[in-house]
Enzyme design. Sequence first.
Site, PDB file in Angstrom:
ATOM      1  N   TYR A   1     -10.559   2.528   7.326  1.00 47.56           N
ATOM      2  CA  TYR A   1      -9.736   1.498   6.690  1.00 47.56           C
ATOM      3  C   TYR A   1      -8.362   2.052   6.324  1.00 47.56           C
ATOM      4  O   TYR A   1      -8.245   3.107   5.703  1.00 47.56           O
ATOM      5  CB  TYR A   1     -10.458   0.988   5.444  1.00 47.56           C
ATOM      6  CG  TYR A   1      -9.900  -0.269   4.841  1.00 47.56           C
ATOM      7  CD1 TYR A   1      -9.758  -1.432   5.599  1.00 47.56           C
ATOM      8  CD2 TYR A   1      -9.528  -0.317   3.502  1.00 47.56           C
ATOM      9  CE1 TYR A   1      -9.266  -2.595   5.034  1.00 47.56           C
ATOM     10  CE2 TYR A   1      -9.039  -1.479   2.925  1.00 47.56           C
ATOM     11  CZ  TYR A   1      -8.906  -2.611   3.700  1.00 47.56           C
ATOM     12  OH  TYR A   1      -8.424  -3.771   3.137  1.00 47.56           O
TER      13      TYR A   1
ATOM     14  N   HIS B   1      -4.592  -9.517  13.435  1.00 44.83           N
ATOM     15  CA  HIS B   1      -3.872  -8.626  12.518  1.00 44.83           C
ATOM     16  C   HIS B   1      -4.082  -7.199  13.008  1.00 44.83           C
ATOM     17  O   HIS B   1      -5.219  -6.716  13.045  1.00 44.83           O
ATOM     18  CB  HIS B   1      -4.442  -8.813  11.101  1.00 44.83           C
ATOM     19  CG  HIS B   1      -3.925  -7.852  10.076  1.00 44.83           C
ATOM     20  ND1 HIS B   1      -2.985  -8.212   9.125  1.00 44.83           N
ATOM     21  CD2 HIS B   1      -4.235  -6.555   9.814  1.00 44.83           C
ATOM     22  CE1 HIS B   1      -2.748  -7.168   8.334  1.00 44.83           C
ATOM     23  NE2 HIS B   1      -3.489  -6.149   8.732  1.00 44.83           N
TER      24      HIS B   1
ATOM     25  N   SER C   1      -8.270  -3.640  11.047  1.00 44.91           N
ATOM     26  CA  SER C   1      -7.822  -2.993   9.809  1.00 44.91           C
ATOM     27  C   SER C   1      -7.597  -1.493   9.963  1.00 44.91           C
ATOM     28  O   SER C   1      -6.792  -0.904   9.244  1.00 44.91           O
ATOM     29  CB  SER C   1      -8.849  -3.219   8.698  1.00 44.91           C
ATOM     30  OG  SER C   1      -9.290  -4.546   8.657  1.00 44.91           O
TER      31      SER C   1
ATOM     32  N   HIS D   1      -2.917  -2.883  13.302  1.00 42.12           N
ATOM     33  CA  HIS D   1      -2.274  -1.712  12.708  1.00 42.12           C
ATOM     34  C   HIS D   1      -1.885  -0.761  13.827  1.00 42.12           C
ATOM     35  O   HIS D   1      -2.427  -0.812  14.932  1.00 42.12           O
ATOM     36  CB  HIS D   1      -3.182  -1.043  11.681  1.00 42.12           C
ATOM     37  CG  HIS D   1      -3.152  -1.721  10.351  1.00 42.12           C
ATOM     38  ND1 HIS D   1      -2.311  -1.336   9.336  1.00 42.12           N
ATOM     39  CD2 HIS D   1      -3.843  -2.794   9.883  1.00 42.12           C
ATOM     40  CE1 HIS D   1      -2.484  -2.128   8.293  1.00 42.12           C
ATOM     41  NE2 HIS D   1      -3.414  -3.027   8.600  1.00 42.12           N
TER      42      HIS D   1
ATOM     43  N   HIS E   1       0.824  -1.221   0.000  1.00 43.16           N
ATOM     44  CA  HIS E   1       0.000   0.000   0.000  1.00 43.16           C
ATOM     45  C   HIS E   1       0.857   1.270   0.000  1.00 43.16           C
ATOM     46  O   HIS E   1       0.704   2.113  -0.889  1.00 43.16           O
ATOM     47  CB  HIS E   1      -0.970  -0.012   1.178  1.00 43.16           C
ATOM     48  CG  HIS E   1      -2.084  -1.004   1.043  1.00 43.16           C
ATOM     49  ND1 HIS E   1      -3.003  -0.954   0.029  1.00 43.16           N
ATOM     50  CD2 HIS E   1      -2.426  -2.085   1.796  1.00 43.16           C
ATOM     51  CE1 HIS E   1      -3.869  -1.956   0.158  1.00 43.16           C
ATOM     52  NE2 HIS E   1      -3.535  -2.650   1.215  1.00 43.16           N
TER      53      HIS E   1
END
EC number: 4.1.3.39
Length: 343
Positions: A290, A199, A170, A201, A20
């Site tokens: 997001y 997961h 996310s 961030h 990204h």
Amino acid sequence: MSLRGKNVTVHDMTLRDGMHPKRHLMTLDQMVSIATGLDEAGIPLIEVTHGDGLGGSSVNYGFPAHTDEEYLGTVIPKMKNAKISALLLPGIGTVDHLKMARDLGVHTIRVATHCTEADVSEQHITMARKLDMDTVGFLMMSHMNGAEGLVKQAKLMEGYGANCIYVTDSAGHLLPEGVKERLGAVRKALKPETELGFHGHHNLAMGVANSIAAIEVGANRIDAAAAGLGAGAGNTPMEVLIAVCSLMGIETGVDVAKITDVAEDLVVPMMDFPIRIDRDALTLGYAGVYGSFLLFAKRASAKYGVPARDILVELGRRGMVGGQEDMIEDTAITMARERGLKV
């Protein structure tokens, strides 16, 4: 509680979520260099695809420097111990993409849906199990669903055949208490043999703390990225996670010094800009937006004169989710007109 002696599988995101901030333009040499470094450091599982998964190459999500086949076909033969995974979002990736990945030697397929839409994963999860792949159900934006709702979604994916379920932060919005509540409930509801993953961030600097919280309630697969290379303020920084796990006695099988060298010597020099918690990345976490929306919002800001932070807050207010990247420019245009700016 003591986690000493607990075994955890760390799953590297540098070459997928890290696409990204690289605008999906990593070279094959960069892919191989980092993947072999991760393999040498002891990382057991490495994800390789377009940032938005198999089939992500498009006007909406960005055109990569190489095809999924080229990335996977180049990296997989170079691995000595590590296995390669691929992400697949139904509606972007197809069953044909899944079969292609398996034929190239992909070991793990992660079928990702919004945290309330697990039902769209049935075809892909069922096919992955038929192909005898390590099959993961990946529930994105999990802050937008409570523990009870996530349990229902996780059970659907497990019923389709997933042998591991991920609860995914996310947006980097969750705090440790929210992680424990959600993952603890999912762990209790799943079959004992079904694995649980997390997961994270780092938009609120909670990546490592949330990962440890997840391990405390039974997660045994944890995602992270070398130097945190990923969407927003990045993924949980792998080298920091490994160091913390080592201090706590959590067994990862990863060499602290070697993974630190991969981050410092290979990943940081490759960054197009520092992966840090700037005001826009912080807004992602604070507003629950997001992570991959960040660069889209910054580009729209430069084009229409509306601050990226304001665009991100509005996207959060509207409840935009992954896959709605095309709405970011539309939102920016609307906001610019409302402010009397020339469009």
